[in-house]
Design an enzyme around this catalytic site. Sequence first.
Site, PDB file in Angstrom:
ATOM      1  N   HIS A  14      45.737  14.966  30.068  1.00 11.40           N
ATOM      2  CA  HIS A  14      44.431  15.522  29.722  1.00 11.40           C
ATOM      3  C   HIS A  14      43.976  14.973  28.374  1.00 11.40           C
ATOM      4  O   HIS A  14      44.685  14.211  27.728  1.00 11.40           O
ATOM      5  CB  HIS A  14      44.444  17.063  29.711  1.00 11.40           C
ATOM      6  CG  HIS A  14      45.024  17.707  28.485  1.00 11.40           C
ATOM      7  ND1 HIS A  14      44.715  19.000  28.100  1.00 11.40           N
ATOM      8  CD2 HIS A  14      45.892  17.257  27.548  1.00 11.40           C
ATOM      9  CE1 HIS A  14      45.369  19.312  27.007  1.00 11.40           C
ATOM     10  NE2 HIS A  14      46.096  18.278  26.635  1.00 11.40           N
ATOM     11  N   CYS A  33      44.455  14.713  19.946  1.00 11.19           N
ATOM     12  CA  CYS A  33      44.277  15.237  21.313  1.00 11.19           C
ATOM     13  C   CYS A  33      43.017  14.686  21.969  1.00 11.19           C
ATOM     14  O   CYS A  33      42.839  14.807  23.180  1.00 11.19           O
ATOM     15  CB  CYS A  33      44.192  16.765  21.303  1.00 11.19           C
ATOM     16  SG  CYS A  33      45.688  17.531  20.690  1.00 11.19           S
ATOM     17  N   HIS A  39      46.480  11.868  26.937  1.00  9.49           N
ATOM     18  CA  HIS A  39      47.903  12.018  26.660  1.00  9.49           C
ATOM     19  C   HIS A  39      48.384  13.054  27.694  1.00  9.49           C
ATOM     20  O   HIS A  39      47.632  13.365  28.616  1.00  9.49           O
ATOM     21  CB  HIS A  39      48.149  12.482  25.213  1.00  9.49           C
ATOM     22  CG  HIS A  39      47.579  13.811  24.908  1.00  9.49           C
ATOM     23  ND1 HIS A  39      46.237  14.021  24.674  1.00  9.49           N
ATOM     24  CD2 HIS A  39      48.147  15.036  24.850  1.00  9.49           C
ATOM     25  CE1 HIS A  39      46.013  15.302  24.470  1.00  9.49           C
ATOM     26  NE2 HIS A  39      47.159  15.947  24.576  1.00  9.49           N
ATOM     27  N   HIS A  41      51.449  16.307  29.122  1.00 10.63           N
ATOM     28  CA  HIS A  41      52.448  17.340  28.835  1.00 10.63           C
ATOM     29  C   HIS A  41      53.256  17.693  30.078  1.00 10.63           C
ATOM     30  O   HIS A  41      52.802  17.485  31.201  1.00 10.63           O
ATOM     31  CB  HIS A  41      51.760  18.625  28.353  1.00 10.63           C
ATOM     32  CG  HIS A  41      50.970  18.461  27.102  1.00 10.63           C
ATOM     33  ND1 HIS A  41      51.554  18.325  25.870  1.00 10.63           N
ATOM     34  CD2 HIS A  41      49.637  18.392  26.895  1.00 10.63           C
ATOM     35  CE1 HIS A  41      50.618  18.201  24.949  1.00 10.63           C
ATOM     36  NE2 HIS A  41      49.436  18.227  25.541  1.00 10.63           N
ATOM     37  N   ASP A  79      49.745  19.052  39.579  1.00 11.80           N
ATOM     38  CA  ASP A  79      50.931  18.252  39.244  1.00 11.80           C
ATOM     39  C   ASP A  79      50.671  16.756  39.378  1.00 11.80           C
ATOM     40  O   ASP A  79      50.149  16.292  40.392  1.00 11.80           O
ATOM     41  CB  ASP A  79      52.091  18.657  40.162  1.00 11.80           C
ATOM     42  CG  ASP A  79      53.394  17.999  39.723  1.00 11.80           C
ATOM     43  OD1 ASP A  79      53.597  17.852  38.505  1.00 11.80           O
ATOM     44  OD2 ASP A  79      54.191  17.629  40.596  1.00 11.80           O
ATOM     45  N   HIS A  80      51.026  16.020  38.323  1.00  9.98           N
ATOM     46  CA  HIS A  80      50.827  14.570  38.248  1.00  9.98           C
ATOM     47  C   HIS A  80      49.360  14.182  38.363  1.00  9.98           C
ATOM     48  O   HIS A  80      49.023  13.104  38.847  1.00  9.98           O
ATOM     49  CB  HIS A  80      51.690  13.833  39.284  1.00  9.98           C
ATOM     50  CG  HIS A  80      53.136  13.782  38.902  1.00  9.98           C
ATOM     51  ND1 HIS A  80      53.956  14.877  38.970  1.00  9.98           N
ATOM     52  CD2 HIS A  80      53.900  12.771  38.410  1.00  9.98           C
ATOM     53  CE1 HIS A  80      55.167  14.538  38.557  1.00  9.98           C
ATOM     54  NE2 HIS A  80      55.164  13.270  38.200  1.00  9.98           N
ATOM     55  N   GLU A 125      52.313  24.749  26.861  1.00  7.11           N
ATOM     56  CA  GLU A 125      51.922  23.337  26.770  1.00  7.11           C
ATOM     57  C   GLU A 125      53.001  22.505  26.068  1.00  7.11           C
ATOM     58  O   GLU A 125      53.313  21.392  26.456  1.00  7.11           O
ATOM     59  CB  GLU A 125      50.608  23.232  26.003  1.00  7.11           C
ATOM     60  CG  GLU A 125      50.005  21.843  25.988  1.00  7.11           C
ATOM     61  CD  GLU A 125      48.646  21.834  25.335  1.00  7.11           C
ATOM     62  OE1 GLU A 125      47.649  21.625  26.035  1.00  7.11           O
ATOM     63  OE2 GLU A 125      48.554  22.049  24.110  1.00  7.11           O
TER      64      GLU A 125
END
Lengths: 137, 138
Positions: A14, A33, A39, A41, A79-80, A125
Amino acid sequence: MVYLTRVEHFNAAHKLYNPDWSKEKNDEVFGKCANENWHGHNFELYVTIKGEPDPESGFIFDAKKLGGLINEKVIEKLDHQNLNVDVDFMKGKLCSIENLVMGIWKELEPHLPSPVQLHCLKLVETDKIFVEYYGGK
Amino acid sequence: MDKKVAVFRKEHFNAAHRLFNADWDDKKNMEVFGKCALPNYHGHNYELIVKVVGEPDEKTGYVMDLKQLSDLVEEKILERFDHKNLNLDTEEFKNLNPTAENIAIVIYELLRPHIPKEKDLQIRLYETPRNFVEYPAP
């Protein structure tokens, strides 16, 4: 009343970026950010439900079924993925974990069978940053 | 008598990446890398453990000053990779698939010239709490 928590996880990219602001303003407010190329998490999602144990099963709700439901309704969408680009319920929203946790609540809550109640979502996060949401405004 | 001691410094960085072999078509990439190959990237909280092995210095008692090691990791690794897209924002992975294996090798090579020659260096990199790699392999 008993509270039951199921933990699931997802990995996603994100960025924190307000399209109404200049790049400079975004950098000023969101720092690294705001990196335009994203980037990411490893997110941990804690889903807490509450209710009375069923006299026959002893369960508030079968934790395995709860895991299946969270995966089907939420994790498969996240996810992913790139949270800003790929996730329908985050379209047009700033991709903070505050907004994400509220979005997850809306996706999940309607699918819990009565009388199970969603009590809290905790979204982690990083080791140092997490949010909790109890529904409502 | 061997008085070697291992010292460790733990750091972390957050980054986006995707696993992708440019020589393959999308179908083959999805077949091999699954959802890790999705085009819009995903990301991880990487946990990095840098291990340095050697005999404690007679004067300081240190194998290596951990503050110096921390500064080194900050300067050489975290500034390069933290809050970056490994595929797009870094020179190291322009033509190298950013798997945990390759990231560990790259980190080792970036740090090795700055660690005294007589000390051994090993990198452990966690991509998730459940997936991690070590280089060089013991």
